[in-house]
Design a protein around this motif. Structure first.
Motif, PDB file in Angstrom:
ATOM      1  N   TYR A   1     -35.695  17.632  -1.287  1.00  0.00           N
ATOM      2  CA  TYR A   1     -34.765  18.782  -0.612  1.00  0.00           C
ATOM      3  C   TYR A   1     -33.038  18.653  -0.464  1.00  0.00           C
ATOM      4  CZ  TYR A   1     -33.705  15.140   2.909  1.00  0.00           C
ATOM      5  OH  TYR A   1     -34.036  13.901   3.655  1.00  0.00           O
ATOM      6  N   ILE A   2     -32.748  16.746  -1.089  1.00  0.00           N
ATOM      7  CA  ILE A   2     -31.253  17.246  -1.494  1.00  0.00           C
ATOM      8  C   ILE A   2     -30.773  17.522  -2.266  1.00  0.00           C
ATOM      9  CG2 ILE A   2     -29.990  15.434  -1.976  1.00  0.00           C
ATOM     10  CD1 ILE A   2     -32.073  12.936  -0.459  1.00  0.00           C
ATOM     11  N   ILE A   3     -31.749  17.577  -3.845  1.00  0.00           N
ATOM     12  CA  ILE A   3     -31.131  19.221  -5.586  1.00  0.00           C
ATOM     13  C   ILE A   3     -31.269  20.461  -4.546  1.00  0.00           C
ATOM     14  CG2 ILE A   3     -33.433  18.814  -5.681  1.00  0.00           C
ATOM     15  CD1 ILE A   3     -30.297  19.048  -7.823  1.00  0.00           C
ATOM     16  N   ALA A   4     -31.930  20.895  -3.467  1.00  0.00           N
ATOM     17  CA  ALA A   4     -32.375  21.934  -2.848  1.00  0.00           C
ATOM     18  C   ALA A   4     -31.175  22.389  -1.861  1.00  0.00           C
ATOM     19  CB  ALA A   4     -34.267  22.133  -2.201  1.00  0.00           C
ATOM     20  N   ILE A   5     -30.489  21.321  -0.923  1.00  0.00           N
ATOM     21  CA  ILE A   5     -29.439  21.348  -0.240  1.00  0.00           C
ATOM     22  C   ILE A   5     -27.877  21.804  -0.976  1.00  0.00           C
ATOM     23  CG2 ILE A   5     -27.756  20.220   1.355  1.00  0.00           C
ATOM     24  CD1 ILE A   5     -30.999  19.177   2.364  1.00  0.00           C
ATOM     25  N   MET A   6     -28.218  20.936  -2.369  1.00  0.00           N
ATOM     26  CA  MET A   6     -26.799  20.933  -2.793  1.00  0.00           C
ATOM     27  C   MET A   6     -26.918  22.683  -3.737  1.00  0.00           C
ATOM     28  SD  MET A   6     -26.541  17.156  -4.960  1.00  0.00           S
ATOM     29  CE  MET A   6     -25.221  16.526  -4.820  1.00  0.00           C
ATOM     30  N   ILE A   7     -27.908  22.551  -3.854  1.00  0.00           N
ATOM     31  CA  ILE A   7     -28.438  24.260  -4.909  1.00  0.00           C
ATOM     32  C   ILE A   7     -27.570  25.436  -3.737  1.00  0.00           C
ATOM     33  CG2 ILE A   7     -29.805  26.284  -6.305  1.00  0.00           C
ATOM     34  CD1 ILE A   7     -31.140  23.845  -7.263  1.00  0.00           C
ATOM     35  N   LEU A   8     -28.259  25.444  -2.534  1.00  0.00           N
ATOM     36  CA  LEU A   8     -27.598  25.744  -1.555  1.00  0.00           C
ATOM     37  C   LEU A   8     -26.749  26.371  -1.302  1.00  0.00           C
ATOM     38  CD1 LEU A   8     -28.543  27.962   0.755  1.00  0.00           C
ATOM     39  CD2 LEU A   8     -28.686  25.740   1.936  1.00  0.00           C
ATOM     40  N   ILE A   9     -25.876  25.015  -1.382  1.00  0.00           N
ATOM     41  CA  ILE A   9     -24.394  25.027  -0.637  1.00  0.00           C
ATOM     42  C   ILE A   9     -23.594  25.522  -2.188  1.00  0.00           C
ATOM     43  CG2 ILE A   9     -22.398  23.470  -0.662  1.00  0.00           C
ATOM     44  CD1 ILE A   9     -24.447  20.738   0.694  1.00  0.00           C
ATOM     45  N   VAL A  10     -23.908  25.305  -3.455  1.00  0.00           N
ATOM     46  CA  VAL A  10     -23.043  25.969  -4.895  1.00  0.00           C
ATOM     47  C   VAL A  10     -23.097  27.108  -4.678  1.00  0.00           C
ATOM     48  CG1 VAL A  10     -23.395  25.766  -7.296  1.00  0.00           C
ATOM     49  CG2 VAL A  10     -23.209  23.504  -6.300  1.00  0.00           C
ATOM     50  N   ASN A  11     -24.226  27.526  -4.078  1.00  0.00           N
ATOM     51  CA  ASN A  11     -25.015  29.070  -4.264  1.00  0.00           C
ATOM     52  C   ASN A  11     -23.712  29.522  -3.119  1.00  0.00           C
ATOM     53  OD1 ASN A  11     -26.427  31.571  -5.003  1.00  0.00           O
ATOM     54  ND2 ASN A  11     -27.543  31.146  -3.294  1.00  0.00           N
ATOM     55  N   ILE A  12     -23.864  29.552  -2.466  1.00  0.00           N
ATOM     56  CA  ILE A  12     -23.000  29.747  -1.245  1.00  0.00           C
ATOM     57  C   ILE A  12     -21.147  29.996  -2.050  1.00  0.00           C
ATOM     58  CG2 ILE A  12     -21.260  29.652   1.491  1.00  0.00           C
ATOM     59  CD1 ILE A  12     -24.271  27.992   1.696  1.00  0.00           C
ATOM     60  N   ILE A  13     -21.308  29.098  -2.049  1.00  0.00           N
ATOM     61  CA  ILE A  13     -19.753  28.884  -2.678  1.00  0.00           C
ATOM     62  C   ILE A  13     -19.593  29.939  -4.294  1.00  0.00           C
ATOM     63  CG2 ILE A  13     -17.829  27.715  -4.395  1.00  0.00           C
ATOM     64  CD1 ILE A  13     -19.231  25.566  -2.389  1.00  0.00           C
ATOM     65  N   PHE A  14     -20.620  29.465  -4.647  1.00  0.00           N
ATOM     66  CA  PHE A  14     -20.305  30.547  -5.946  1.00  0.00           C
ATOM     67  C   PHE A  14     -21.282  31.874  -6.097  1.00  0.00           C
ATOM     68  CE2 PHE A  14     -20.884  27.376 -10.125  1.00  0.00           C
ATOM     69  CZ  PHE A  14     -19.281  26.430  -9.631  1.00  0.00           C
TER      70      PHE A  14
ATOM     71  N   ASP B   1      -9.965  34.470   3.287  1.00  0.00           N
ATOM     72  CA  ASP B   1      -9.076  34.116   2.886  1.00  0.00           C
ATOM     73  C   ASP B   1      -8.465  33.160   2.641  1.00  0.00           C
ATOM     74  OD1 ASP B   1      -8.925  33.040   5.886  1.00  0.00           O
ATOM     75  OD2 ASP B   1      -7.066  33.124   6.177  1.00  0.00           O
ATOM     76  N   LEU B   2      -9.378  31.269   2.928  1.00  0.00           N
ATOM     77  CA  LEU B   2      -8.308  30.754   1.989  1.00  0.00           C
ATOM     78  C   LEU B   2      -9.319  30.358   1.009  1.00  0.00           C
ATOM     79  CD1 LEU B   2      -9.487  27.935   5.008  1.00  0.00           C
ATOM     80  CD2 LEU B   2      -7.360  29.039   3.833  1.00  0.00           C
ATOM     81  N   PHE B   3     -10.648  31.618   1.268  1.00  0.00           N
ATOM     82  CA  PHE B   3     -11.581  31.508  -0.601  1.00  0.00           C
ATOM     83  C   PHE B   3     -10.549  32.123  -1.132  1.00  0.00           C
ATOM     84  CE2 PHE B   3     -14.733  33.235  -3.464  1.00  0.00           C
ATOM     85  CZ  PHE B   3     -15.745  32.664  -3.514  1.00  0.00           C
TER      86      PHE B   3
ATOM     87  N   PHE C   1     -21.946  33.694  -2.247  1.00  0.00           N
ATOM     88  CA  PHE C   1     -21.837  34.465  -1.330  1.00  0.00           C
ATOM     89  C   PHE C   1     -20.503  34.745  -1.060  1.00  0.00           C
ATOM     90  CE2 PHE C   1     -21.236  34.523   3.404  1.00  0.00           C
ATOM     91  CZ  PHE C   1     -21.999  35.193   3.586  1.00  0.00           C
ATOM     92  N   TYR C   2     -19.922  33.252  -0.893  1.00  0.00           N
ATOM     93  CA  TYR C   2     -18.214  34.230  -1.453  1.00  0.00           C
ATOM     94  C   TYR C   2     -17.580  34.993  -1.682  1.00  0.00           C
ATOM     95  CZ  TYR C   2     -17.393  30.941   2.740  1.00  0.00           C
ATOM     96  OH  TYR C   2     -16.900  30.328   3.845  1.00  0.00           O
ATOM     97  N   PRO C   3     -18.232  35.234  -3.241  1.00  0.00           N
ATOM     98  CA  PRO C   3     -17.249  35.751  -4.229  1.00  0.00           C
ATOM     99  C   PRO C   3     -18.187  37.952  -3.565  1.00  0.00           C
ATOM    100  CG  PRO C   3     -18.055  34.453  -5.315  1.00  0.00           C
ATOM    101  CD  PRO C   3     -18.363  33.699  -4.012  1.00  0.00           C
ATOM    102  N   LEU C   4     -19.487  37.342  -2.761  1.00  0.00           N
ATOM    103  CA  LEU C   4     -19.766  38.437  -2.941  1.00  0.00           C
ATOM    104  C   LEU C   4     -19.212  39.488  -1.693  1.00  0.00           C
ATOM    105  CD1 LEU C   4     -23.779  39.026  -1.722  1.00  0.00           C
ATOM    106  CD2 LEU C   4     -21.827  40.157  -0.273  1.00  0.00           C
ATOM    107  N   MET C   5     -18.806  38.420  -0.820  1.00  0.00           N
ATOM    108  CA  MET C   5     -17.865  38.780   0.641  1.00  0.00           C
ATOM    109  C   MET C   5     -17.127  39.031   0.424  1.00  0.00           C
ATOM    110  SD  MET C   5     -20.383  38.742   2.476  1.00  0.00           S
ATOM    111  CE  MET C   5     -19.749  38.967   4.212  1.00  0.00           C
TER     112      MET C   5
ATOM    113  N   GLY D   1     -24.010  41.829  -9.291  1.00  0.00           N
ATOM    114  CA  GLY D   1     -24.309  40.556  -9.868  1.00  0.00           C
ATOM    115  C   GLY D   1     -23.317  39.359  -9.373  1.00  0.00           C
ATOM    116  N   HIS D   2     -23.379  39.060  -8.334  1.00  0.00           N
ATOM    117  CA  HIS D   2     -22.797  38.002  -7.094  1.00  0.00           C
ATOM    118  C   HIS D   2     -24.437  38.465  -6.438  1.00  0.00           C
ATOM    119  CE1 HIS D   2     -19.579  36.023  -9.137  1.00  0.00           C
ATOM    120  NE2 HIS D   2     -19.171  36.618  -8.388  1.00  0.00           N
TER     121      HIS D   2
END
Length: 190
Positions: free
Chosen positions: A150-163, A88-90, A165-169, A129-130
């Motif tokens: 691993y720092i860039i990988a963690i950042m990509i992961l976080i952005v992936n969740i927002i861009f 709902d917040l997303f 995972f959340y739209p998929l859900m 698509g998502h």
């Protein structure tokens, strides 16, 4: 006109595939060292990969996944997951920033009873698509994490969740609500 649209989608998706390859090569050979540069590259990885799958709006590639994938089977569990991740917040964030309600109504839902079928297909296309973007970015995240830092990988992961995972859900939540409307006692759509 549709032929031109399809051709442009193919060109656009091909361009984004090429851009993604170039970006991944750059991240492996010359990883960013500053936080803002890393965040920018993480956003670009997600935008490029997810953008590739806008082709779903010109071609029925969402049908690659079986129909059963799109069906909502355990609605109570899905509701619980959606509540836990605060979908709902997303949704509020999207409608307050980049996704205005007029855009929703214009493309996804006409407001008529016949619009429900179009809405259901639109959610499937968007979810595909998502989902595809999420899976590919996750693979790239692991690859980049192993090959660089691993720092860039963690950042990509976080952005992936927002861009992705959340739209998929969010698309799942739309179909959940649509199914509830379709199966209300005494209500018929179409």
């Amino acid at each position: 006109m549709k032929v031109i649209q399809k051709l442009l989608h193919i060109v656009f998706s091909s361009f984004l595939v090429w851009q993604t390859i170039m970006l991944i090569e750059r991240l492996i050979n010359n990883p960013p060292t500053e936080f803002l540069s890393s965040l920018q590259e993480a956003v670009f990885v997600n935008l490029f990969v997810t953008g590739i799958f806008t082709i779903v709006y010109s071609f029925p590639v969402y049908k690659i996944l079986p129909t059963a994938y799109y069906q909502i089977k355990k609605s109570e569990r899905l509701k619980s997951i959606l509540k836990t991740i605060r979908i709902d917040l997303f949704k509020k964030l999207l409608t307050a920033t980049i996704w205005k309600k007029n855009q929703n109504k214009k493309y996804f839902f006409t407001g008529s009873r016949n619009g429900f079928d179009h809405l259901e297909i639109a959610t499937m296309k968007s979810e595909f698509g998502h989902f595809a973007g999420f899976c590919i970015v996750m693979t790239l995240t692991i690859f980049i994490g192993i090959r660089t830092n691993y720092i860039i990988a963690i950042m990509i992961l976080i952005v992936n969740i927002i861009f992705n995972f959340y739209p998929l859900m969010l698309q799942r939540s739309h179909r959940l609500r649509l199914n509830e409307i379709k199966h209300r006692p005494g209500k018929k759509l179409g």
